[in-house]
Design a protein around this motif. Structure first.
Motif, PDB file in Angstrom:
ATOM      1  N   VAL A  75       0.276  11.687  -8.136  1.00 15.46           N
ATOM      2  CA  VAL A  75       1.655  12.638  -8.328  1.00 15.46           C
ATOM      3  C   VAL A  75       2.418  12.347  -9.677  1.00 15.46           C
ATOM      4  O   VAL A  75       2.646  11.352 -10.002  1.00 15.46           O
ATOM      5  CB  VAL A  75       2.819  11.985  -7.096  1.00 15.46           C
ATOM      6  CG1 VAL A  75       3.833  12.681  -6.967  1.00 15.46           C
ATOM      7  CG2 VAL A  75       1.790  12.125  -5.774  1.00 15.46           C
ATOM      8  N   ARG A  76       2.334  13.528 -10.428  1.00 18.66           N
ATOM      9  CA  ARG A  76       2.805  13.541 -11.463  1.00 18.66           C
ATOM     10  C   ARG A  76       4.199  12.639 -11.855  1.00 18.66           C
ATOM     11  O   ARG A  76       5.251  12.873 -11.096  1.00 18.66           O
ATOM     12  CB  ARG A  76       3.286  14.853 -12.157  1.00 18.66           C
ATOM     13  CG  ARG A  76       3.450  15.032 -13.519  1.00 18.66           C
ATOM     14  CD  ARG A  76       3.451  16.529 -14.041  1.00 18.66           C
ATOM     15  NE  ARG A  76       4.579  17.304 -13.271  1.00 18.66           N
ATOM     16  CZ  ARG A  76       4.228  18.284 -12.568  1.00 18.66           C
ATOM     17  NH1 ARG A  76       2.871  18.707 -12.326  1.00 18.66           N
ATOM     18  NH2 ARG A  76       5.269  18.903 -11.620  1.00 18.66           N
ATOM     19  N   GLY A  77       4.361  11.801 -12.618  1.00 21.70           N
ATOM     20  CA  GLY A  77       5.422  11.073 -12.870  1.00 21.70           C
ATOM     21  C   GLY A  77       5.775  10.034 -11.846  1.00 21.70           C
ATOM     22  O   GLY A  77       6.806   9.137 -12.208  1.00 21.70           O
ATOM     23  N   ARG A  78       4.918   9.832 -11.119  1.00 23.05           N
ATOM     24  CA  ARG A  78       4.979   8.726  -9.928  1.00 23.05           C
ATOM     25  C   ARG A  78       4.014   7.703 -10.123  1.00 23.05           C
ATOM     26  O   ARG A  78       4.132   6.578  -9.910  1.00 23.05           O
ATOM     27  CB  ARG A  78       5.185   9.097  -8.513  1.00 23.05           C
ATOM     28  CG  ARG A  78       6.469  10.061  -8.245  1.00 23.05           C
ATOM     29  CD  ARG A  78       6.303  10.705  -6.826  1.00 23.05           C
ATOM     30  NE  ARG A  78       6.471   9.585  -6.129  1.00 23.05           N
ATOM     31  CZ  ARG A  78       8.002   9.087  -5.477  1.00 23.05           C
ATOM     32  NH1 ARG A  78       8.782   9.838  -5.931  1.00 23.05           N
ATOM     33  NH2 ARG A  78       7.800   7.997  -4.799  1.00 23.05           N
ATOM     34  N   GLY A  79       2.588   8.143 -10.419  1.00 16.78           N
ATOM     35  CA  GLY A  79       1.507   7.346 -10.232  1.00 16.78           C
ATOM     36  C   GLY A  79       0.411   7.610  -9.124  1.00 16.78           C
ATOM     37  O   GLY A  79       0.555   8.810  -8.461  1.00 16.78           O
ATOM     38  N   PRO A 105      -0.164   3.162 -12.759  1.00 14.59           N
ATOM     39  CA  PRO A 105       0.543   2.460 -11.630  1.00 14.59           C
ATOM     40  C   PRO A 105       0.306   2.975 -10.262  1.00 14.59           C
ATOM     41  O   PRO A 105       0.185   4.097 -10.094  1.00 14.59           O
ATOM     42  CB  PRO A 105       1.848   2.300 -11.810  1.00 14.59           C
ATOM     43  CG  PRO A 105       1.928   2.932 -13.511  1.00 14.59           C
ATOM     44  CD  PRO A 105       0.709   3.817 -13.668  1.00 14.59           C
ATOM     45  N   ILE A 106       0.345   1.947  -9.465  1.00 15.62           N
ATOM     46  CA  ILE A 106       0.290   2.495  -7.885  1.00 15.62           C
ATOM     47  C   ILE A 106       1.673   2.685  -7.377  1.00 15.62           C
ATOM     48  O   ILE A 106       2.483   2.069  -7.556  1.00 15.62           O
ATOM     49  CB  ILE A 106      -0.470   1.112  -6.980  1.00 15.62           C
ATOM     50  CG1 ILE A 106      -1.776   1.072  -7.391  1.00 15.62           C
ATOM     51  CG2 ILE A 106      -0.545   1.884  -5.513  1.00 15.62           C
ATOM     52  CD1 ILE A 106      -2.944   2.093  -7.492  1.00 15.62           C
ATOM     53  N   ASP A 107       1.821   3.836  -6.784  1.00 14.74           N
ATOM     54  CA  ASP A 107       3.050   4.357  -6.287  1.00 14.74           C
ATOM     55  C   ASP A 107       3.559   3.804  -4.879  1.00 14.74           C
ATOM     56  O   ASP A 107       4.153   3.007  -4.621  1.00 14.74           O
ATOM     57  CB  ASP A 107       3.253   5.890  -6.438  1.00 14.74           C
ATOM     58  CG  ASP A 107       4.819   6.211  -6.219  1.00 14.74           C
ATOM     59  OD1 ASP A 107       5.280   5.509  -6.493  1.00 14.74           O
ATOM     60  OD2 ASP A 107       4.887   7.360  -5.285  1.00 14.74           O
ATOM     61  N   VAL A 108       2.426   4.380  -4.151  1.00 11.04           N
ATOM     62  CA  VAL A 108       2.507   4.063  -2.710  1.00 11.04           C
ATOM     63  C   VAL A 108       1.176   3.472  -2.058  1.00 11.04           C
ATOM     64  O   VAL A 108       0.127   4.004  -2.434  1.00 11.04           O
ATOM     65  CB  VAL A 108       2.879   5.509  -2.012  1.00 11.04           C
ATOM     66  CG1 VAL A 108       3.089   4.930  -0.382  1.00 11.04           C
ATOM     67  CG2 VAL A 108       4.443   5.995  -2.385  1.00 11.04           C
ATOM     68  N   ARG A 138       5.459   0.872  -5.822  1.00 12.89           N
ATOM     69  CA  ARG A 138       6.846   1.256  -5.608  1.00 12.89           C
ATOM     70  C   ARG A 138       7.136   1.162  -4.199  1.00 12.89           C
ATOM     71  O   ARG A 138       8.288   0.666  -3.682  1.00 12.89           O
ATOM     72  CB  ARG A 138       7.028   2.659  -6.168  1.00 12.89           C
ATOM     73  CG  ARG A 138       8.752   2.893  -6.116  1.00 12.89           C
ATOM     74  CD  ARG A 138       8.896   4.405  -6.536  1.00 12.89           C
ATOM     75  NE  ARG A 138       8.262   5.307  -5.883  1.00 12.89           N
ATOM     76  CZ  ARG A 138       8.634   5.697  -4.623  1.00 12.89           C
ATOM     77  NH1 ARG A 138       9.881   5.341  -4.075  1.00 12.89           N
ATOM     78  NH2 ARG A 138       7.995   6.758  -3.975  1.00 12.89           N
ATOM     79  N   VAL A 139       6.102   1.324  -3.145  1.00 13.16           N
ATOM     80  CA  VAL A 139       6.455   1.537  -1.865  1.00 13.16           C
ATOM     81  C   VAL A 139       5.206   0.808  -0.978  1.00 13.16           C
ATOM     82  O   VAL A 139       4.233   1.624  -1.580  1.00 13.16           O
ATOM     83  CB  VAL A 139       7.104   2.706  -1.249  1.00 13.16           C
ATOM     84  CG1 VAL A 139       6.924   2.824   0.405  1.00 13.16           C
ATOM     85  CG2 VAL A 139       8.453   3.334  -1.703  1.00 13.16           C
ATOM     86  N   VAL A 140       5.337   0.050  -0.136  1.00  6.44           N
ATOM     87  CA  VAL A 140       4.366  -0.328   0.868  1.00  6.44           C
ATOM     88  C   VAL A 140       4.542   0.383   2.025  1.00  6.44           C
ATOM     89  O   VAL A 140       5.756   0.248   2.453  1.00  6.44           O
ATOM     90  CB  VAL A 140       4.141  -1.912   0.911  1.00  6.44           C
ATOM     91  CG1 VAL A 140       3.447  -2.541  -0.547  1.00  6.44           C
ATOM     92  CG2 VAL A 140       5.268  -2.640   1.437  1.00  6.44           C
ATOM     93  N   LEU A 174       6.503  13.144  -1.410  1.00  4.35           N
ATOM     94  CA  LEU A 174       6.380  12.690  -2.655  1.00  4.35           C
ATOM     95  C   LEU A 174       6.446  13.705  -3.755  1.00  4.35           C
ATOM     96  O   LEU A 174       5.575  14.575  -3.678  1.00  4.35           O
ATOM     97  CB  LEU A 174       4.887  11.898  -2.835  1.00  4.35           C
ATOM     98  CG  LEU A 174       4.608  10.808  -1.852  1.00  4.35           C
ATOM     99  CD1 LEU A 174       3.268  10.381  -2.201  1.00  4.35           C
ATOM    100  CD2 LEU A 174       5.840   9.542  -1.785  1.00  4.35           C
ATOM    101  N   ARG A 175       7.567  13.615  -4.412  1.00  8.71           N
ATOM    102  CA  ARG A 175       7.818  14.687  -5.484  1.00  8.71           C
ATOM    103  C   ARG A 175       7.601  14.225  -6.839  1.00  8.71           C
ATOM    104  O   ARG A 175       7.905  13.123  -7.120  1.00  8.71           O
ATOM    105  CB  ARG A 175       9.538  15.206  -5.217  1.00  8.71           C
ATOM    106  CG  ARG A 175       9.662  15.812  -3.832  1.00  8.71           C
ATOM    107  CD  ARG A 175      11.156  16.593  -3.823  1.00  8.71           C
ATOM    108  NE  ARG A 175      11.288  17.266  -2.636  1.00  8.71           N
ATOM    109  CZ  ARG A 175      11.849  16.676  -1.591  1.00  8.71           C
ATOM    110  NH1 ARG A 175      12.105  15.342  -1.432  1.00  8.71           N
ATOM    111  NH2 ARG A 175      11.839  17.298  -0.656  1.00  8.71           N
ATOM    112  N   ALA A 176       6.879  15.004  -7.415  1.00  9.08           N
ATOM    113  CA  ALA A 176       6.688  14.970  -8.848  1.00  9.08           C
ATOM    114  C   ALA A 176       7.813  15.139  -9.698  1.00  9.08           C
ATOM    115  O   ALA A 176       8.795  15.611  -9.411  1.00  9.08           O
ATOM    116  CB  ALA A 176       5.813  15.803  -9.438  1.00  9.08           C
ATOM    117  N   SER A 177       7.917  14.042 -10.819  1.00  8.85           N
ATOM    118  CA  SER A 177       8.887  14.022 -11.590  1.00  8.85           C
ATOM    119  C   SER A 177       8.730  14.710 -13.018  1.00  8.85           C
ATOM    120  O   SER A 177       7.599  15.216 -13.282  1.00  8.85           O
ATOM    121  CB  SER A 177       9.547  12.740 -11.856  1.00  8.85           C
ATOM    122  OG  SER A 177       8.563  11.914 -12.265  1.00  8.85           O
TER     123      SER A 177
END
Length: 177
Positions: A75-79, A105-108, A138-140, A174-177
């Motif tokens: 997801v762009r900007g999130r990982g 990085p892992i986001d979720v 960022r979130v589990v 999950l929104r791209a930033s």
């Protein structure tokens, strides 16, 4: 016993298309990634204790469940978002595999973490330690087979900002930033 699972041949005879992969591969036009075989990297995630598979009429120990896969999405900007069914290979191993494939990085981490049951509960502390210190999502969002003890330990480490309870009907956007 459950009814036998359909064979690959039966699926194809019914009009399905079976594609087998041992390596990572693109899904849905490259929007998702199928993992291929998940490497067992951590010393504590070396299979599902007590798991057996039937091959023909013979049941045999099959703790590694080598045909398990995860699906990941960027997801762009999130990982990277890691989607796991049951994490029989280990949720940390799956997350490390996703990091190795995409080097971001892992986001979720969403799905089952399979830490329920006495034999699997021995992995809770190491899993929480490695998710919080090594993977750092960022979130589990642990799901169905994680078990209440593991969910409590994960909530203790990640809540409130980084813990997303996951159950049937949960929806994450999950929104791209």
């Amino acid at each position: 016993m459950l009814a036998p699972e359909p064979t690959f041949e039966a699926i194809e005879a019914a009009g399905g298309r079976v594609v087998k992969h041992t390596e990572a591969h693109a899904l849905a036009g490259g929007f998702f990634l199928g993992s291929g075989e998940i490497d067992r990297v951590t010393e504590y995630e070396q299979g599902l204790v007590g798991h057996h598979s039937f091959r023909g009429d013979k049941g045999e120990a099959d703790p590694l469940i080598l045909d398990e896969r995860f699906v990941a999405a960027r997801v762009r900007g999130r990982g990277t978002t890691v989607l796991s069914a049951c994490s029989h290979a280990g949720v940390v191993n799956a997350s490390l595999g996703a990091q190795a494939l995409w080097s971001e990085p892992i986001d979720v981490v969403l799905g089952g973490y399979h830490l329920s049951g006495k034999a699997m509960e021995t992995r809770i502390d190491a899993t929480v330690r490695d998710l919080s210190g090594r993977i750092r999502p960022r979130v589990v969002a642990p799901g169905h087979c994680t078990g209440w003890r593991a969910k409590a330990a994960l909530a203790q480490a990640f809540a409130p900002e980084r813990y997303g309870p996951s159950a049937v009907g949960s929806m994450y956007t999950l929104r791209a930033s």
